[in-house]
Design a protein around this motif. Structure first.
Motif, short mmCIF file in Angstrom:
data_model
loop_
_atom_site.label_atom_id
_atom_site.label_comp_id
_atom_site.label_asym_id
_atom_site.label_seq_id
_atom_site.Cartn_x
_atom_site.Cartn_y
_atom_site.Cartn_z
N GLY A 90 -20.07 8.05 -17.45
CA GLY A 90 -20.97 7.26 -16.62
C GLY A 90 -21.14 5.83 -17.11
O GLY A 90 -21.79 5.04 -16.46
N GLU A 91 -20.57 5.49 -18.27
CA GLU A 91 -20.68 4.13 -18.79
C GLU A 91 -19.33 3.44 -18.72
O GLU A 91 -18.30 4.09 -18.67
N THR A 92 -19.33 2.14 -18.75
CA THR A 92 -18.09 1.37 -18.70
C THR A 92 -18.09 0.28 -19.76
O THR A 92 -19.12 -0.03 -20.34
N ALA A 93 -16.93 -0.31 -19.97
CA ALA A 93 -16.80 -1.45 -20.88
C ALA A 93 -17.50 -2.66 -20.25
O ALA A 93 -17.79 -2.68 -19.06
N MET A 94 -17.71 -3.69 -21.06
CA MET A 94 -18.40 -4.89 -20.57
C MET A 94 -17.58 -5.60 -19.50
O MET A 94 -16.36 -5.63 -19.55
N LYS A 95 -18.30 -6.16 -18.52
CA LYS A 95 -17.71 -6.89 -17.40
C LYS A 95 -18.37 -8.26 -17.34
O LYS A 95 -19.47 -8.44 -17.84
N GLY A 131 -17.59 -5.55 -7.50
CA GLY A 131 -18.75 -4.83 -7.00
C GLY A 131 -20.05 -5.58 -7.26
O GLY A 131 -20.10 -6.58 -7.97
N GLU A 132 -21.11 -5.07 -6.66
CA GLU A 132 -22.44 -5.64 -6.84
C GLU A 132 -23.36 -4.56 -7.38
O GLU A 132 -23.34 -3.44 -6.88
N TYR A 133 -24.17 -4.90 -8.39
CA TYR A 133 -24.97 -3.92 -9.09
C TYR A 133 -26.42 -4.39 -9.26
O TYR A 133 -26.66 -5.54 -9.61
N PHE A 134 -27.34 -3.47 -9.06
CA PHE A 134 -28.76 -3.67 -9.31
C PHE A 134 -28.97 -3.83 -10.82
O PHE A 134 -28.32 -3.16 -11.61
N PHE A 135 -29.90 -4.70 -11.23
CA PHE A 135 -30.32 -4.74 -12.63
C PHE A 135 -31.82 -5.01 -12.71
O PHE A 135 -32.41 -5.61 -11.81
N HIS A 136 -32.42 -4.55 -13.78
CA HIS A 136 -33.85 -4.76 -14.05
C HIS A 136 -33.98 -5.61 -15.31
O HIS A 136 -33.15 -5.52 -16.22
N ARG A 169 -23.11 -9.78 -9.16
CA ARG A 169 -21.80 -9.62 -8.53
C ARG A 169 -20.76 -9.71 -9.63
O ARG A 169 -20.70 -10.70 -10.36
N GLU A 170 -19.94 -8.68 -9.75
CA GLU A 170 -18.90 -8.60 -10.78
C GLU A 170 -17.71 -9.49 -10.42
O GLU A 170 -17.32 -9.58 -9.26
N ASP A 171 -17.13 -10.13 -11.45
CA ASP A 171 -15.84 -10.81 -11.29
C ASP A 171 -14.78 -9.73 -11.19
O ASP A 171 -14.84 -8.74 -11.92
N ASP A 172 -13.78 -9.91 -10.33
CA ASP A 172 -12.68 -8.95 -10.31
C ASP A 172 -11.74 -9.27 -11.48
O ASP A 172 -12.00 -10.16 -12.27
N SER A 173 -10.67 -8.54 -11.61
CA SER A 173 -9.78 -8.67 -12.76
C SER A 173 -9.13 -10.05 -12.86
O SER A 173 -8.63 -10.42 -13.91
N ARG A 174 -9.13 -10.84 -11.81
CA ARG A 174 -8.54 -12.18 -11.83
C ARG A 174 -9.62 -13.26 -11.97
O ARG A 174 -9.35 -14.44 -11.83
N GLY A 175 -10.87 -12.87 -12.21
CA GLY A 175 -11.93 -13.84 -12.38
C GLY A 175 -12.57 -14.28 -11.07
O GLY A 175 -13.43 -15.15 -11.07
#
Length: 95
Positions: free
Chosen positions: A6-11, A39-44, A28-34
């Motif tokens: 359920g965990e991933t490396a740093m993005k 994807g888009e993720y909620f954070f607190h 909003r995550e950078d894709d592999s080419r920057g």
């Protein structure tokens, strides 16, 4: 860093939206080419591990990992690190 289910490396990503009064936002995550197309993720705010909370704002560069939120049944951002102004990738922070 040990990766468990359920965990991933740093993005890398940018803050797309942040509500200072409520203490949450979306990255909003950078894709592999920057590109800003991942994807888009909620954070607190409680997930901020490095950086000044006063500097959280749309467009700010961050590093983060994702973890599965069992309550919402989807991934969310965790261990969020605010990068220095102008940095867009980890190597810019280290050098």
């Amino acid at each position: 860093m040990r990766i468990i289910e359920g965990e991933t490396a740093m993005k890398n990503g940018i803050i797309r939206k942040y509500d200072r009064d409520r203490g949450f936002g979306f990255i909003r995550e950078d894709d592999s080419r920057g590109n800003r197309g991942g994807g888009e993720y909620f954070f607190h705010i409680s997930e901020l591990r490095a950086g000044d909370p006063a500097e959280l704002a749309p467009g700010a560069a961050v590093r983060f990992r994702t973890e599965f939120d069992k309550a919402r049944e989807k991934l969310r951002a965790a261990d969020v690190e605010l990068l220095p102004a102008g940095a867009t990738e980890l190597h810019e922070v280290i050098s």
